[in-house]
Design a protein around this motif. Structure first.
Motif, PDB file in Angstrom:
ATOM      1  N   HIS A 294       5.367  -2.817  15.015  1.00  0.00           N
ATOM      2  CA  HIS A 294       4.286  -3.610  14.442  1.00  0.00           C
ATOM      3  C   HIS A 294       4.583  -3.742  12.955  1.00  0.00           C
ATOM      4  CE1 HIS A 294       1.994  -3.218  18.195  1.00  0.00           C
ATOM      5  NE2 HIS A 294       2.359  -1.942  18.184  1.00  0.00           N
ATOM      6  N   ARG A 295       4.772  -4.977  12.517  1.00  0.00           N
ATOM      7  CA  ARG A 295       5.249  -5.200  11.140  1.00  0.00           C
ATOM      8  C   ARG A 295       4.106  -5.547  10.199  1.00  0.00           C
ATOM      9  NH1 ARG A 295      10.679  -8.412   9.687  1.00  0.00           N
ATOM     10  NH2 ARG A 295      11.417  -6.408  10.525  1.00  0.00           N
ATOM     11  N   VAL A 296       4.125  -4.904   9.054  1.00  0.00           N
ATOM     12  CA  VAL A 296       3.238  -5.241   7.949  1.00  0.00           C
ATOM     13  C   VAL A 296       4.102  -5.428   6.708  1.00  0.00           C
ATOM     14  CG1 VAL A 296       1.215  -4.065   8.896  1.00  0.00           C
ATOM     15  CG2 VAL A 296       2.810  -2.802   7.434  1.00  0.00           C
ATOM     16  N   TRP A 297       3.516  -6.032   5.674  1.00  0.00           N
ATOM     17  CA  TRP A 297       4.290  -6.397   4.484  1.00  0.00           C
ATOM     18  C   TRP A 297       3.704  -5.746   3.237  1.00  0.00           C
ATOM     19  CZ3 TRP A 297       8.697  -9.209   5.074  1.00  0.00           C
ATOM     20  CH2 TRP A 297       8.856  -9.878   6.298  1.00  0.00           C
ATOM     21  N   VAL A 298       4.606  -5.264   2.383  1.00  0.00           N
ATOM     22  CA  VAL A 298       4.238  -4.738   1.079  1.00  0.00           C
ATOM     23  C   VAL A 298       4.898  -5.623   0.033  1.00  0.00           C
ATOM     24  CG1 VAL A 298       4.344  -2.772  -0.490  1.00  0.00           C
ATOM     25  CG2 VAL A 298       4.086  -2.389   1.968  1.00  0.00           C
ATOM     26  N   GLN A 299       4.123  -6.085  -0.942  1.00  0.00           N
ATOM     27  CA  GLN A 299       4.674  -6.964  -1.962  1.00  0.00           C
ATOM     28  C   GLN A 299       4.926  -6.191  -3.250  1.00  0.00           C
ATOM     29  OE1 GLN A 299       2.392 -10.497  -2.769  1.00  0.00           O
ATOM     30  NE2 GLN A 299       4.221 -11.653  -3.293  1.00  0.00           N
ATOM     31  N   ASN A 300       6.174  -6.326  -3.735  1.00  0.00           N
ATOM     32  CA  ASN A 300       6.546  -5.674  -4.976  1.00  0.00           C
ATOM     33  C   ASN A 300       5.804  -6.339  -6.129  1.00  0.00           C
ATOM     34  OD1 ASN A 300       7.954  -4.866  -7.373  1.00  0.00           O
ATOM     35  ND2 ASN A 300       9.699  -4.302  -6.097  1.00  0.00           N
ATOM     36  N   LYS A 301       5.153  -5.526  -6.958  1.00  0.00           N
ATOM     37  CA  LYS A 301       4.371  -6.078  -8.058  1.00  0.00           C
ATOM     38  C   LYS A 301       5.237  -6.569  -9.214  1.00  0.00           C
ATOM     39  CE  LYS A 301       0.305  -3.243  -7.087  1.00  0.00           C
ATOM     40  NZ  LYS A 301      -0.671  -2.255  -7.615  1.00  0.00           N
ATOM     41  N   VAL A 302       6.523  -6.179  -9.213  1.00  0.00           N
ATOM     42  CA  VAL A 302       7.402  -6.571 -10.317  1.00  0.00           C
ATOM     43  C   VAL A 302       7.983  -7.959 -10.090  1.00  0.00           C
ATOM     44  CG1 VAL A 302       9.486  -5.985 -11.617  1.00  0.00           C
ATOM     45  CG2 VAL A 302       7.942  -4.174 -10.827  1.00  0.00           C
ATOM     46  N   LEU A 309       7.519  -3.308   6.573  1.00  0.00           N
ATOM     47  CA  LEU A 309       7.375  -1.974   7.147  1.00  0.00           C
ATOM     48  C   LEU A 309       7.181  -2.146   8.647  1.00  0.00           C
ATOM     49  CD1 LEU A 309       4.903  -0.228   4.645  1.00  0.00           C
ATOM     50  CD2 LEU A 309       7.409  -0.184   4.634  1.00  0.00           C
ATOM     51  N   ASP A 310       8.140  -1.645   9.421  1.00  0.00           N
ATOM     52  CA  ASP A 310       8.048  -1.707  10.879  1.00  0.00           C
ATOM     53  C   ASP A 310       7.516  -0.376  11.389  1.00  0.00           C
ATOM     54  OD1 ASP A 310       8.903  -4.267  10.975  1.00  0.00           O
ATOM     55  OD2 ASP A 310      10.956  -3.813  11.577  1.00  0.00           O
ATOM     56  N   ILE A 311       6.406  -0.439  12.104  1.00  0.00           N
ATOM     57  CA  ILE A 311       5.695   0.770  12.521  1.00  0.00           C
ATOM     58  C   ILE A 311       5.767   0.899  14.033  1.00  0.00           C
ATOM     59  CG2 ILE A 311       3.479   1.973  12.500  1.00  0.00           C
ATOM     60  CD1 ILE A 311       2.775   0.340  10.001  1.00  0.00           C
ATOM     61  N   LYS A 312       6.129   2.091  14.481  1.00  0.00           N
ATOM     62  CA  LYS A 312       6.183   2.390  15.918  1.00  0.00           C
ATOM     63  C   LYS A 312       5.300   3.593  16.187  1.00  0.00           C
ATOM     64  CE  LYS A 312       7.917   2.075  20.149  1.00  0.00           C
ATOM     65  NZ  LYS A 312       7.154   3.131  20.818  1.00  0.00           N
ATOM     66  N   GLY A 352       5.392  12.457  19.843  1.00  0.00           N
ATOM     67  CA  GLY A 352       4.021  12.207  19.399  1.00  0.00           C
ATOM     68  C   GLY A 352       3.880  11.820  17.947  1.00  0.00           C
ATOM     69  N   HIS A 353       5.005  11.537  17.287  1.00  0.00           N
ATOM     70  CA  HIS A 353       4.963  11.154  15.869  1.00  0.00           C
ATOM     71  C   HIS A 353       4.914   9.646  15.721  1.00  0.00           C
ATOM     72  CE1 HIS A 353       5.923  15.242  14.454  1.00  0.00           C
ATOM     73  NE2 HIS A 353       6.759  15.302  15.483  1.00  0.00           N
ATOM     74  N   THR A 354       4.274   9.187  14.653  1.00  0.00           N
ATOM     75  CA  THR A 354       4.328   7.786  14.258  1.00  0.00           C
ATOM     76  C   THR A 354       5.474   7.607  13.273  1.00  0.00           C
ATOM     77  OG1 THR A 354       1.955   7.441  14.583  1.00  0.00           O
ATOM     78  CG2 THR A 354       3.092   5.927  13.091  1.00  0.00           C
ATOM     79  N   CYS A 355       6.250   6.556  13.459  1.00  0.00           N
ATOM     80  CA  CYS A 355       7.410   6.290  12.600  1.00  0.00           C
ATOM     81  C   CYS A 355       7.222   4.980  11.860  1.00  0.00           C
ATOM     82  CB  CYS A 355       8.689   6.238  13.430  1.00  0.00           C
ATOM     83  SG  CYS A 355       9.155   7.816  14.191  1.00  0.00           S
ATOM     84  N   ILE A 356       7.623   4.978  10.588  1.00  0.00           N
ATOM     85  CA  ILE A 356       7.562   3.773   9.757  1.00  0.00           C
ATOM     86  C   ILE A 356       8.957   3.546   9.180  1.00  0.00           C
ATOM     87  CG2 ILE A 356       6.519   2.662   7.755  1.00  0.00           C
ATOM     88  CD1 ILE A 356       4.097   4.448   8.107  1.00  0.00           C
TER      89      ILE A 356
END
Length: 361
Positions: A294-302, A309-312, A352-356
């Motif tokens: 499940h993908r979310v996005w982080v935007q660099n402020k610079v 970020l791909d989350i499983k 049982g862990h979440t991975c990013i």
């Protein structure tokens, strides 16, 4: 041709649907408060703004297309320098990877040939009495044997001079024994060849000279910045290196048990004798399960660049707040789809862990 909706979806311009996720996983994603849509996307689709304007070829300056004015010789030289180095590097890598198998296998093959008395070629008198078909077959067999001998000599060269193999076998005796054996077999076969005997002896002399040169220049000369460091000789001792001025790393070193960060020499893979083999061969013979992220996005402020970020989530689909989350950096190559990343993610999510996975490409 794909539709505009499919195109935008492939670029993550369509919001993700989390309705089928477990409540704990959905809550975790919502708490991150990160977009599932690429920041550059808008209602008109990507590449609509001036910032993403793609100029036409006619509008680009001519100096960008200098290759078109190059002569044939310059083009061939350019292609050679583009193609030859990677091909040589890949050939050398494959040779290093399988040298520990090729050298003994080729030596055993030719020892068997000698024991069976299968010369593969005949004397000049017999050859003259043979049909053209038989002569062609002998010539092809000689060519194959010549190639085998060259590969065997080159493999034994690697075993004799490569630091990985020398360190693993505790010296050069292992590789040198195969080199001498295959060299003797090469001389014996060369005298029996009628078509490729010159090729055999030239190859033997060339590889022998190269082996002697590498052995003579494989030792470290001195400690100066311009002294020859030796061939692949490691200069850093094994261990955990960190800055004592970094409070975070000091804390990591304090809570990280030493036995967890120490190489266990007794729990290795003796059938894969080098680091190259232990790294490359598992990639060839093993496969890892495809992971759905499940993908979310982080935007660099610079620079306002977007990082994915791909989350499983765990196999059960339930995000556990009682277990550590693994944040994975894939390194120089690939991203979350690389096999070594998928392998790690698959093992941890089963536990049982979440991975990013931060996708830096």
């Amino acid at each position: 041709m794909e539709s505009r909706e499919e195109f935008d979806s492939s670029l993550h311009c369509v919001p993700a649907d989390w309705s089928q996720l477990h409540a704990t996983a959905r809550q975790f994603l919502e708490d991150l408060n990160l977009s599932t849509v690429h920041p550059r996307c808008n209602d008109a689709g990507i590449f609509s703004g001036d910032e993403f304007y793609v100029p036409k070829l006619e509008s680009l300056p001519e100096e960008l297309f200098y290759e078109q004015t190059m002569g044939t010789a310059n083009k061939l030289i350019t292609i050679w320098y583009q193609v030859a180095p990677p091909l040589c590097a890949m050939s050398e890598l494959w040779l290093r990877l399988f040298a520990f198998v090729l050298a003994p296998a080729i030596a055993l093959y030719f020892v068997t040939v000698e024991l069976r008395g299968s010369a593969g070629t005949t004397s000049n008198a017999k050859t003259s009495a043979k049909s053209k078909t038989d002569v062609d077959l002998d010539k092809k067999q000689e060519w194959r044997h010549w190639i085998f001998l060259v590969v065997g000599l080159a493999s034994s060269l690697v075993l004799t001079t490569d630091t990985f193999y020398v360190h693993n076998y505790g010296g050069r005796q292992h590789g040198a024994s195969f080199f001498l054996l295959i060299a003797a077999l090469t001389i014996r076969r060369g005298y029996k060849f009628q078509f490729y005997n010159r090729h055999v002896f030239v190859s033997l002399v060339g590889i022998t000279v190269l082996t002697a040169y590498l052995i003579a220049h494989s030792e470290k000369v001195g400690d100066g910045p311009y002294d020859h460091p030796g061939i692949d000789v490691p200069t850093i001792q094994p261990g955990f290196y960190y800055s004592r001025n970094n409070a975070l790393m000091m804390k990591v070193a304090e809570i990280w048990p030493e036995h967890k960060r120490t190489y266990d020499e007794n729990n290795g893979t003796p059938y894969l004798p080098t680091g190259d083999a232990r790294t490359g061969i598992p990639f060839l013979i093993n496969s890892s399960q495809k992971q759905i992220y499940h993908r979310v996005w982080v935007q660099n402020k610079v620079d306002h660049e977007a990082v994915a970020l791909d989350i499983k989530f765990p196999s059960s689909g339930v995000h556990s707040t009682n277990k550590p989350i693994f944040f994975i950096l894939h390194g120089l190559n690939g991203g979350s789809h690389e096999e070594y990343v998928r392998e790690f993610v698959g093992r941890r999510t089963v536990e049982g862990h979440t991975c990013i996975v931060m996708v830096a490409r």
